[in-house]
Design a protein around this motif. Sequence first.
Motif, PDB file in Angstrom:
ATOM      1  N   SER A  81       0.834  -1.206   0.000  1.00 26.98           N
ATOM      2  CA  SER A  81       0.000   0.000   0.000  1.00 26.98           C
ATOM      3  C   SER A  81       0.870   1.258   0.000  1.00 26.98           C
ATOM      4  O   SER A  81       0.559   2.232  -0.680  1.00 26.98           O
ATOM      5  CB  SER A  81      -0.956  -0.005   1.193  1.00 26.98           C
ATOM      6  OG  SER A  81      -0.242   0.103   2.408  1.00 26.98           O
ATOM      7  N   ALA A  82       1.965   1.242   0.769  1.00 30.63           N
ATOM      8  CA  ALA A  82       2.871   2.395   0.792  1.00 30.63           C
ATOM      9  C   ALA A  82       3.521   2.587  -0.578  1.00 30.63           C
ATOM     10  O   ALA A  82       3.661   3.715  -1.063  1.00 30.63           O
ATOM     11  CB  ALA A  82       3.937   2.209   1.868  1.00 30.63           C
ATOM     12  N   LYS A  83       3.905   1.488  -1.199  1.00 33.51           N
ATOM     13  CA  LYS A  83       4.534   1.554  -2.524  1.00 33.51           C
ATOM     14  C   LYS A  83       3.539   2.083  -3.551  1.00 33.51           C
ATOM     15  O   LYS A  83       3.891   2.911  -4.398  1.00 33.51           O
ATOM     16  CB  LYS A  83       5.018   0.165  -2.927  1.00 33.51           C
ATOM     17  CG  LYS A  83       5.758   0.115  -4.237  1.00 33.51           C
ATOM     18  CD  LYS A  83       6.241  -1.294  -4.524  1.00 33.51           C
ATOM     19  CE  LYS A  83       6.917  -1.372  -5.872  1.00 33.51           C
ATOM     20  NZ  LYS A  83       7.350  -2.733  -6.180  1.00 33.51           N
ATOM     21  N   LYS A  84       2.313   1.640  -3.451  1.00 27.45           N
ATOM     22  CA  LYS A  84       1.285   2.081  -4.397  1.00 27.45           C
ATOM     23  C   LYS A  84       1.016   3.572  -4.239  1.00 27.45           C
ATOM     24  O   LYS A  84       0.913   4.306  -5.222  1.00 27.45           O
ATOM     25  CB  LYS A  84       0.000   1.284  -4.159  1.00 27.45           C
ATOM     26  CG  LYS A  84      -1.035   1.454  -5.212  1.00 27.45           C
ATOM     27  CD  LYS A  84      -2.203   0.508  -4.967  1.00 27.45           C
ATOM     28  CE  LYS A  84      -3.196   0.569  -6.097  1.00 27.45           C
ATOM     29  NZ  LYS A  84      -4.315  -0.350  -5.880  1.00 27.45           N
ATOM     30  N   SER A  85       0.926   4.050  -2.997  1.00 27.03           N
ATOM     31  CA  SER A  85       0.672   5.479  -2.794  1.00 27.03           C
ATOM     32  C   SER A  85       1.879   6.314  -3.233  1.00 27.03           C
ATOM     33  O   SER A  85       1.712   7.378  -3.832  1.00 27.03           O
ATOM     34  CB  SER A  85       0.331   5.755  -1.325  1.00 27.03           C
ATOM     35  OG  SER A  85       1.437   5.492  -0.494  1.00 27.03           O
ATOM     36  N   ALA A  86       3.085   5.834  -2.959  1.00 26.82           N
ATOM     37  CA  ALA A  86       4.284   6.561  -3.384  1.00 26.82           C
ATOM     38  C   ALA A  86       4.359   6.600  -4.913  1.00 26.82           C
ATOM     39  O   ALA A  86       4.732   7.627  -5.496  1.00 26.82           O
ATOM     40  CB  ALA A  86       5.531   5.907  -2.814  1.00 26.82           C
ATOM     41  N   ASN A  87       3.986   5.511  -5.550  1.00 23.09           N
ATOM     42  CA  ASN A  87       4.014   5.460  -7.015  1.00 23.09           C
ATOM     43  C   ASN A  87       2.991   6.421  -7.602  1.00 23.09           C
ATOM     44  O   ASN A  87       3.278   7.106  -8.587  1.00 23.09           O
ATOM     45  CB  ASN A  87       3.746   4.030  -7.490  1.00 23.09           C
ATOM     46  CG  ASN A  87       4.102   3.832  -8.934  1.00 23.09           C
ATOM     47  OD1 ASN A  87       4.814   4.628  -9.519  1.00 23.09           O
ATOM     48  ND2 ASN A  87       3.598   2.764  -9.528  1.00 23.09           N
ATOM     49  N   SER A  88       1.822   6.496  -6.992  1.00 24.37           N
ATOM     50  CA  SER A  88       0.811   7.421  -7.511  1.00 24.37           C
ATOM     51  C   SER A  88       1.249   8.874  -7.296  1.00 24.37           C
ATOM     52  O   SER A  88       1.023   9.726  -8.162  1.00 24.37           O
ATOM     53  CB  SER A  88      -0.547   7.166  -6.853  1.00 24.37           C
ATOM     54  OG  SER A  88      -0.498   7.462  -5.480  1.00 24.37           O
ATOM     55  N   LYS A  94       5.285  13.738 -11.711  1.00 21.05           N
ATOM     56  CA  LYS A  94       5.857  13.652 -13.053  1.00 21.05           C
ATOM     57  C   LYS A  94       4.915  14.286 -14.073  1.00 21.05           C
ATOM     58  O   LYS A  94       5.361  15.012 -14.972  1.00 21.05           O
ATOM     59  CB  LYS A  94       6.100  12.192 -13.403  1.00 21.05           C
ATOM     60  CG  LYS A  94       6.831  11.978 -14.696  1.00 21.05           C
ATOM     61  CD  LYS A  94       7.124  10.506 -14.908  1.00 21.05           C
ATOM     62  CE  LYS A  94       7.823  10.275 -16.226  1.00 21.05           C
ATOM     63  NZ  LYS A  94       8.077   8.842 -16.456  1.00 21.05           N
ATOM     64  N   LYS A  95       3.636  14.037 -13.912  1.00 18.12           N
ATOM     65  CA  LYS A  95       2.645  14.610 -14.821  1.00 18.12           C
ATOM     66  C   LYS A  95       2.635  16.134 -14.711  1.00 18.12           C
ATOM     67  O   LYS A  95       2.576  16.855 -15.719  1.00 18.12           O
ATOM     68  CB  LYS A  95       1.268  14.047 -14.472  1.00 18.12           C
ATOM     69  CG  LYS A  95       0.201  14.306 -15.475  1.00 18.12           C
ATOM     70  CD  LYS A  95      -1.088  13.627 -15.011  1.00 18.12           C
ATOM     71  CE  LYS A  95      -1.971  13.281 -16.159  1.00 18.12           C
ATOM     72  NZ  LYS A  95      -3.206  12.623 -15.722  1.00 18.12           N
ATOM     73  N   GLN A  96       2.715  16.648 -13.476  1.00 21.33           N
ATOM     74  CA  GLN A  96       2.729  18.093 -13.259  1.00 21.33           C
ATOM     75  C   GLN A  96       3.998  18.707 -13.861  1.00 21.33           C
ATOM     76  O   GLN A  96       3.932  19.766 -14.505  1.00 21.33           O
ATOM     77  CB  GLN A  96       2.655  18.391 -11.769  1.00 21.33           C
ATOM     78  CG  GLN A  96       2.541  19.841 -11.436  1.00 21.33           C
ATOM     79  CD  GLN A  96       2.451  20.070  -9.938  1.00 21.33           C
ATOM     80  OE1 GLN A  96       2.596  19.155  -9.155  1.00 21.33           O
ATOM     81  NE2 GLN A  96       2.218  21.300  -9.554  1.00 21.33           N
ATOM     82  N   ALA A  97       5.137  18.056 -13.670  1.00 23.60           N
ATOM     83  CA  ALA A  97       6.391  18.566 -14.227  1.00 23.60           C
ATOM     84  C   ALA A  97       6.348  18.557 -15.750  1.00 23.60           C
ATOM     85  O   ALA A  97       6.831  19.497 -16.396  1.00 23.60           O
ATOM     86  CB  ALA A  97       7.563  17.724 -13.726  1.00 23.60           C
TER      87      ALA A  97
END
Length: 141
Positions: A81-88, A94-97
Amino acid sequence: MTQIRKLLTATAIAATAAAFAQGAFAQTATPAAGDAPSQAPAAAGIAQPAPAPQNLTAPQPTDPLVQKRNANAAASAEYRSAKKSANSEYKDAKKQAKTQYKSEVKDAKINRKADRQANDSEMKDQMSGQSAQQQGGAQQP
């Protein structure tokens, strides 16, 4: 010896099945006579509130290997769950940049085009001024 073992195994299985069946029937047993008046209003068309849900939890196992397996499963679920939230979060950043980069490139192209047009018009003005001077200079002598 094998007959005794078979007999003991059969009685153990029968006892386990009987205990399981008794536990299963205890949950679906018919209401006692004391509960009958509470059923009467429901039969008359008056809605009864639903019984509160019961949280059934299994007792904690005492086997250390089972405890370790459960702890590992919980830690693995937490990690996922932590990995999934960090990935999102990473994908959002990345999308904002990328959006910001695209807007900067677009602005730079617009500025470059405006600079070229300004330089071209300035050069045309200078060229037309020089040609007027040359024409005027040739007429005087």
